[in-house]
Design an enzyme around this catalytic site. Sequence first.
Site, PDB file in Angstrom:
ATOM      1  N   THR A 207     -28.459  -1.599  -0.355  1.00  0.00           N
ATOM      2  CA  THR A 207     -27.516  -0.749  -1.091  1.00  0.00           C
ATOM      3  C   THR A 207     -27.906  -0.709  -2.567  1.00  0.00           C
ATOM      4  O   THR A 207     -28.504  -1.659  -3.067  1.00  0.00           O
ATOM      5  CB  THR A 207     -26.115  -1.377  -0.944  1.00  0.00           C
ATOM      6  OG1 THR A 207     -25.697  -1.184   0.399  1.00  0.00           O
ATOM      7  CG2 THR A 207     -25.096  -0.796  -1.879  1.00  0.00           C
ATOM      8  N   ARG A 235     -18.526   3.828  11.390  1.00  0.00           N
ATOM      9  CA  ARG A 235     -18.293   2.637  10.559  1.00  0.00           C
ATOM     10  C   ARG A 235     -18.460   2.968   9.064  1.00  0.00           C
ATOM     11  O   ARG A 235     -19.421   3.601   8.640  1.00  0.00           O
ATOM     12  CB  ARG A 235     -19.287   1.544  10.962  1.00  0.00           C
ATOM     13  CG  ARG A 235     -19.139   0.225  10.188  1.00  0.00           C
ATOM     14  CD  ARG A 235     -20.111   0.112   9.051  1.00  0.00           C
ATOM     15  NE  ARG A 235     -20.054  -1.217   8.429  1.00  0.00           N
ATOM     16  CZ  ARG A 235     -20.648  -1.515   7.269  1.00  0.00           C
ATOM     17  NH1 ARG A 235     -21.346  -0.588   6.622  1.00  0.00           N
ATOM     18  NH2 ARG A 235     -20.557  -2.713   6.762  1.00  0.00           N
ATOM     19  N   VAL A 236     -17.503   2.515   8.246  1.00  0.00           N
ATOM     20  CA  VAL A 236     -17.572   2.674   6.794  1.00  0.00           C
ATOM     21  C   VAL A 236     -17.577   1.278   6.185  1.00  0.00           C
ATOM     22  O   VAL A 236     -16.769   0.425   6.568  1.00  0.00           O
ATOM     23  CB  VAL A 236     -16.373   3.489   6.269  1.00  0.00           C
ATOM     24  CG1 VAL A 236     -16.380   3.537   4.748  1.00  0.00           C
ATOM     25  CG2 VAL A 236     -16.393   4.907   6.853  1.00  0.00           C
ATOM     26  N   GLY A 237     -18.484   1.041   5.250  1.00  0.00           N
ATOM     27  CA  GLY A 237     -18.567  -0.271   4.613  1.00  0.00           C
ATOM     28  C   GLY A 237     -17.720  -0.350   3.362  1.00  0.00           C
ATOM     29  O   GLY A 237     -16.816   0.460   3.137  1.00  0.00           O
ATOM     30  N   ASP A 238     -18.042  -1.324   2.544  1.00  0.00           N
ATOM     31  CA  ASP A 238     -17.250  -1.581   1.325  1.00  0.00           C
ATOM     32  C   ASP A 238     -17.617  -0.655   0.166  1.00  0.00           C
ATOM     33  O   ASP A 238     -16.798  -0.405  -0.722  1.00  0.00           O
ATOM     34  CB  ASP A 238     -17.457  -3.027   0.863  1.00  0.00           C
ATOM     35  CG  ASP A 238     -18.938  -3.306   0.587  1.00  0.00           C
ATOM     36  OD1 ASP A 238     -19.788  -2.966   1.437  1.00  0.00           O
ATOM     37  OD2 ASP A 238     -19.248  -3.848  -0.498  1.00  0.00           O
ATOM     38  N   THR A 257     -22.885  -5.641  -3.117  1.00  0.00           N
ATOM     39  CA  THR A 257     -23.852  -5.407  -2.050  1.00  0.00           C
ATOM     40  C   THR A 257     -23.823  -6.598  -1.112  1.00  0.00           C
ATOM     41  O   THR A 257     -23.927  -7.744  -1.563  1.00  0.00           O
ATOM     42  CB  THR A 257     -25.284  -5.209  -2.590  1.00  0.00           C
ATOM     43  OG1 THR A 257     -26.200  -5.341  -1.489  1.00  0.00           O
ATOM     44  CG2 THR A 257     -25.658  -6.189  -3.671  1.00  0.00           C
ATOM     45  N   GLY A 258     -23.661  -6.325   0.153  1.00  0.00           N
ATOM     46  CA  GLY A 258     -23.600  -7.434   1.096  1.00  0.00           C
ATOM     47  C   GLY A 258     -22.931  -6.980   2.373  1.00  0.00           C
ATOM     48  O   GLY A 258     -22.821  -5.777   2.636  1.00  0.00           O
ATOM     49  N   GLY A 260     -20.433  -5.681   4.284  1.00  0.00           N
ATOM     50  CA  GLY A 260     -19.294  -4.929   3.790  1.00  0.00           C
ATOM     51  C   GLY A 260     -17.941  -5.354   4.315  1.00  0.00           C
ATOM     52  O   GLY A 260     -16.943  -5.349   3.586  1.00  0.00           O
TER      53      GLY A 260
END
Length: 344
Positions: A207, A235-238, A257-258, A260
Site C-alpha cells: 500500500t 472485501r474493503v480494507g482499512d 499500511t498492514g 487492514g
Amino acid sequence: MRRLLVCLLALFPVMAVDAAGTAPPAAPRTALVIHGGAGFVPKDSISEAQRVAYHAALNRALDAGHAVLAKGGTALDAVTAAVVVLEEAPEFNAGKGAVFNAAGKHELDAAIMEGHTRRAGAVAGVTTVRNPIRLARAVMEHSPHVMLAGDGAEAFADTRPELERVPNTWFDTERRREQLEKAQRAERDKRAAVRDSDSDAAPYFGTVGAVALDARGHIAAATSTGGMTNKRYGRVGDAPIIGAGTWADDRCGVSGTGWGEFYIRAAAAHDICARVAYRGDSLQTAADEVINRLIPAAGGDGGAIALDRDGNIAMPFNSGSMFRGWVHPDGRRGTAIHEAEPER
Ligand code: ASP
C-alpha cells in the site's frame, strides 16, 4: 567585560531586525513523510536493482510532494502529488502494480483527508480509475459524500472528465499475477490465508501513503491500495476507511499500511492522533503504542507513517520492513526499507 559581550551578542539578532525595520521571514516549517507499504521483505530477498528501483520511486514521490510544499502549496496538493507518483510506480500495491483479487481483477481503495477542515473523501472497489487517490479527492471536493464504493464510485468517476480511465487489465503486472497464483495454490493446499505475498519472499503489503505539513501549518493524509492478494466478496480494507487507515486533524495525520482488518478494529490512524490530542502523548509514543503494541497484541501486523503540526515524524512498523521516505522541516531527507539501514 565578558558579560557585556555576551549580552551584546544575545541582543544582536533583535538589533539586526530593528535596524532593517522588518524581521526576515521565518523559513516555513514544512514536512513530508511517505510509505510504500509495510511487510516482510528479507534484506537478501531483493536484488540491488530492485533496491535501487524502490528508492528511486520513493524519491520521485518525495520530489513531487516536496515541490508542492516548497512553492507554498497545500498539504492536500502535496499528498495528492506524492501518492499519484506511488500509484504510477509498478513496484507498489496501488494503481499500476496493484494486487489481484480472487477473480483475477483489481479493486482499488483510496482515501484522503484534510486536517484543519476535516474534509475527507474515499473510494472502495474502484476498477477503472487510473489514479484512485484523485477520485477520492474528487469525492471530497465535488460530492456531498465521504465514501463511494464499487459501481457507484465508477458512476461518479463518469461525471469527472478530468479523471483518466483505463481498462482493469492496465493495472496488471506479471509479479502480482504470480503472487495470486501462489496464494491460490496455498489456499488449495489449505495453508494459512495468504495476504499480499511476494513470489520470492514472505507476506508483503505495498500500500502507499503520504502525510504532509504545509507552510500554513495544515496537515493532510492520503492512502491508496490494491488491498490484499486473492481478496473476495468485495472485501474493503482499512485504507479508505477514515480513522482506520487514513486520518488527519489539525495537529496530527496518519497513513497506515498492514493487515487492514486489524487496523479497522483498532481505528488505528485515529487512535494515534487521539493519543496525541487527548493524552498529550508525543507523536512517536502514540504511534509506537498503536503499531508496536496494540496491533500485534490483537494478532495483526504492519506499520504507519505519522506527522504532527510541529513537523515531528514517526514511522513505526512491526513487520520486518516498510518502504518509506521523509523530509524533515530542517530539510533532512531520506528513504529506507529496513530497520536501522543507512539513509539513501
Ligand atoms: N492495509 C491494506 C489492506 O488491508 C494492505 C496494505 O497495507 O498493504 O487493504
